[in-house]
Design an enzyme around this catalytic site. Structure first.
Site, PDB file in Angstrom:
ATOM      1  N   HIS A   1     -17.576   2.875   1.325  1.00 12.23           N
ATOM      2  CA  HIS A   1     -16.773   1.582   1.570  1.00 12.23           C
ATOM      3  C   HIS A   1     -17.563   1.759   3.097  1.00 12.23           C
ATOM      4  O   HIS A   1     -17.411   2.541   4.095  1.00 12.23           O
ATOM      5  CB  HIS A   1     -15.584   1.576   1.857  1.00 12.23           C
ATOM      6  CG  HIS A   1     -15.029  -0.032   1.722  1.00 12.23           C
ATOM      7  ND1 HIS A   1     -13.937   0.127   2.645  1.00 12.23           N
ATOM      8  CD2 HIS A   1     -15.195  -0.801   1.292  1.00 12.23           C
ATOM      9  CE1 HIS A   1     -13.697  -1.237   3.331  1.00 12.23           C
ATOM     10  NE2 HIS A   1     -14.133  -2.414   2.119  1.00 12.23           N
TER      11      HIS A   1
ATOM     12  N   ASP B   1      -4.792  -1.281  -1.952  1.00  4.33           N
ATOM     13  CA  ASP B   1      -5.651  -0.482  -0.777  1.00  4.33           C
ATOM     14  C   ASP B   1      -7.119   0.181  -2.191  1.00  4.33           C
ATOM     15  O   ASP B   1      -6.383   1.184  -2.667  1.00  4.33           O
ATOM     16  CB  ASP B   1      -5.935   0.386   0.201  1.00  4.33           C
ATOM     17  CG  ASP B   1      -6.712   0.073   1.642  1.00  4.33           C
ATOM     18  OD1 ASP B   1      -6.779  -1.147   1.711  1.00  4.33           O
ATOM     19  OD2 ASP B   1      -7.067   1.487   2.272  1.00  4.33           O
TER      20      ASP B   1
ATOM     21  N   LYS C   1      -7.244  -5.089  -2.966  1.00  4.72           N
ATOM     22  CA  LYS C   1      -8.028  -5.366  -1.619  1.00  4.72           C
ATOM     23  C   LYS C   1      -8.418  -4.271  -1.323  1.00  4.72           C
ATOM     24  O   LYS C   1      -8.580  -3.209  -0.942  1.00  4.72           O
ATOM     25  CB  LYS C   1      -6.756  -6.128  -0.586  1.00  4.72           C
ATOM     26  CG  LYS C   1      -5.777  -5.111   0.003  1.00  4.72           C
ATOM     27  CD  LYS C   1      -5.175  -5.574   0.833  1.00  4.72           C
ATOM     28  CE  LYS C   1      -4.439  -4.403   1.562  1.00  4.72           C
ATOM     29  NZ  LYS C   1      -4.311  -3.177   1.758  1.00  4.72           N
TER      30      LYS C   1
ATOM     31  N   HIS D   1     -10.621   7.042   2.205  1.00  2.79           N
ATOM     32  CA  HIS D   1      -9.138   7.035   1.523  1.00  2.79           C
ATOM     33  C   HIS D   1      -9.249   5.862   0.980  1.00  2.79           C
ATOM     34  O   HIS D   1      -9.838   4.579   0.552  1.00  2.79           O
ATOM     35  CB  HIS D   1      -8.331   6.531   2.967  1.00  2.79           C
ATOM     36  CG  HIS D   1      -8.259   4.792   3.244  1.00  2.79           C
ATOM     37  ND1 HIS D   1      -9.451   4.820   4.339  1.00  2.79           N
ATOM     38  CD2 HIS D   1      -7.759   4.339   2.864  1.00  2.79           C
ATOM     39  CE1 HIS D   1      -9.311   3.526   4.089  1.00  2.79           C
ATOM     40  NE2 HIS D   1      -8.284   3.428   3.459  1.00  2.79           N
TER      41      HIS D   1
ATOM     42  N   HIS E   1     -10.876   1.077  -2.591  1.00  2.00           N
ATOM     43  CA  HIS E   1     -12.705   0.918  -1.910  1.00  2.00           C
ATOM     44  C   HIS E   1     -13.125   1.480  -3.113  1.00  2.00           C
ATOM     45  O   HIS E   1     -12.895   2.892  -3.218  1.00  2.00           O
ATOM     46  CB  HIS E   1     -11.863   1.568  -0.092  1.00  2.00           C
ATOM     47  CG  HIS E   1     -11.468   1.165   0.490  1.00  2.00           C
ATOM     48  ND1 HIS E   1     -11.581  -0.203   0.890  1.00  2.00           N
ATOM     49  CD2 HIS E   1      -9.881   1.660   1.207  1.00  2.00           C
ATOM     50  CE1 HIS E   1     -10.384  -0.780   1.858  1.00  2.00           C
ATOM     51  NE2 HIS E   1     -10.048   0.914   1.722  1.00  2.00           N
TER      52      HIS E   1
ATOM     53  N   CYS F   1      -1.853  -2.761   7.950  1.00  2.00           N
ATOM     54  CA  CYS F   1      -2.137  -3.507   6.426  1.00  2.00           C
ATOM     55  C   CYS F   1      -0.653  -4.723   6.234  1.00  2.00           C
ATOM     56  O   CYS F   1      -0.211  -5.777   5.879  1.00  2.00           O
ATOM     57  CB  CYS F   1      -2.520  -3.158   5.565  1.00  2.00           C
ATOM     58  SG  CYS F   1      -4.266  -2.850   5.277  1.00  2.00           S
TER      59      CYS F   1
ATOM     60  N   ASP G   1       0.490  -1.096  -0.185  1.00  2.00           N
ATOM     61  CA  ASP G   1      -0.555  -0.242   0.028  1.00  2.00           C
ATOM     62  C   ASP G   1       0.889   1.472  -0.006  1.00  2.00           C
ATOM     63  O   ASP G   1       0.418   2.166   1.070  1.00  2.00           O
ATOM     64  CB  ASP G   1      -0.887  -0.053   1.441  1.00  2.00           C
ATOM     65  CG  ASP G   1      -2.145  -0.941   1.065  1.00  2.00           C
ATOM     66  OD1 ASP G   1      -1.700  -1.664   0.172  1.00  2.00           O
ATOM     67  OD2 ASP G   1      -2.436  -1.034   2.145  1.00  2.00           O
TER      68      ASP G   1
HETATM   69  C1  VGL Z   1      -4.680   0.551   5.697  1.00  2.00           C
HETATM   70  C2  VGL Z   1      -6.006   1.192   7.176  1.00  2.00           C
HETATM   71  C3  VGL Z   1      -6.757   1.414   6.497  1.00  2.00           C
HETATM   72  C4  VGL Z   1      -3.631   0.021   5.387  1.00  2.00           C
HETATM   73  C5  VGL Z   1      -5.389   0.433   4.390  1.00  2.00           C
HETATM   74  O1  VGL Z   1      -2.438   0.545   4.311  1.00  2.00           O
HETATM   75  O2  VGL Z   1      -2.207  -0.161   6.517  1.00  2.00           O
HETATM   76  N1  VGL Z   1      -5.052   1.309   7.157  1.00  2.00           N
HETATM   77  N2  VGL Z   1      -6.906   0.824   5.033  1.00  2.00           N
HETATM   78 ZN    ZN Z   2      -8.624   1.063   3.850  1.00  7.60          ZN
END
Ligand code: VGL
Ligand code: ZN
Length: 202
Positions: free
Chosen positions: A56, A50, A110, A85, A52, A155, A12
């Protein structure tokens, strides 16, 4: 050079997790030069993204009266609520421009199902819906995984723990990660990673 059975999993490194982004991780962009260099050393590199939909269930804005960084109970268990986000197709969801994306073998998205979040690159947050990554890596003969990226305490940690549970040798290079550190989440993630058999390296 890493062995043929080793893969680098880059979690990410997207605009929204870097300074100026919607869910910025302090110093998130600082790790990019090292990650780019590491990508040259591994025979297999996977990037996660990431990704969404606009509505979401992990977004605080979707829950009446809820504020970002609070926790609610969803059908699959507790879920931290985040600012909006990494909305798919947005600039925030794009990889940081300094990240060298071209050498990656696979880009795994994801978190694309509205009703369930997915911190881990292997399973969604119900801990049972697979993303398919384990099968991809096993079919390519990969046994050893090195994790880098954002965020270390969400993550990256969830991915490394699942990797260890799935029988991969899992290692996290903490110096090539940055953390959100929400209410002790970093210390908790480190303990959980050690307990799962993840090797914490620098
Ligand atoms: C993440 C919070 C929400 C991450 C992703 O990549 O750690 N954290 N979505
Ligand atoms: Zn996220």
């Amino acid at each position: 050079m890493a062995d043929v059975s080793e893969a680098l999993i880059v979690i990410d490194i997207q605009n929204d997790f870097c300074p100026g982004g919607a869910l910025a991780v302090a110093g998130g962009d600082e790790i990019i030069p090292r990650v780019n260099a590491l990508m040259q050393e591994y025979p297999v590199t996977v990037l996660t993204q990431d990704w969404h939909p606009e509505e979401h269930s992990s977004f605080a804005a979707m829950h009446e009266g809820a504020t970002p960084f609070s926790t609610i109970e969803l059908p699959y268990g507790p879920q931290t609520l985040w600012p909006v986000h990494c909305v798919w197709g947005s600039e925030g969801a794009a990889f940081h421009p300094a990240l060298t994306v071209d050498p990656a073998d696979l880009i795994l998205r994801k978190g694309f199902r509205p009703a369930i979040d997915s911190y881990s690159a292997f399973f969604e947050n119900d801990h049972s819906t697979p993303t398919g990554l384990a099968g991809y890596l096993r079919e390519r003969g990969i046994t050893d995984l090195t994790f880098v990226g954002l965020a270390l305490d969400f993550c990256v940690a969830w991915s490394a723990i699942d990797a260890a549970k799935l029988g991969f040798n899992a290692r996290v290079l903490q110096g090539a990660c940055r953390a959100i550190d929400l209410n002790g989440s970093l210390a908790g993630a480190r303990d959980a990673m050690r307990a799962a058999g993840v090797v914490l390296a620098e």
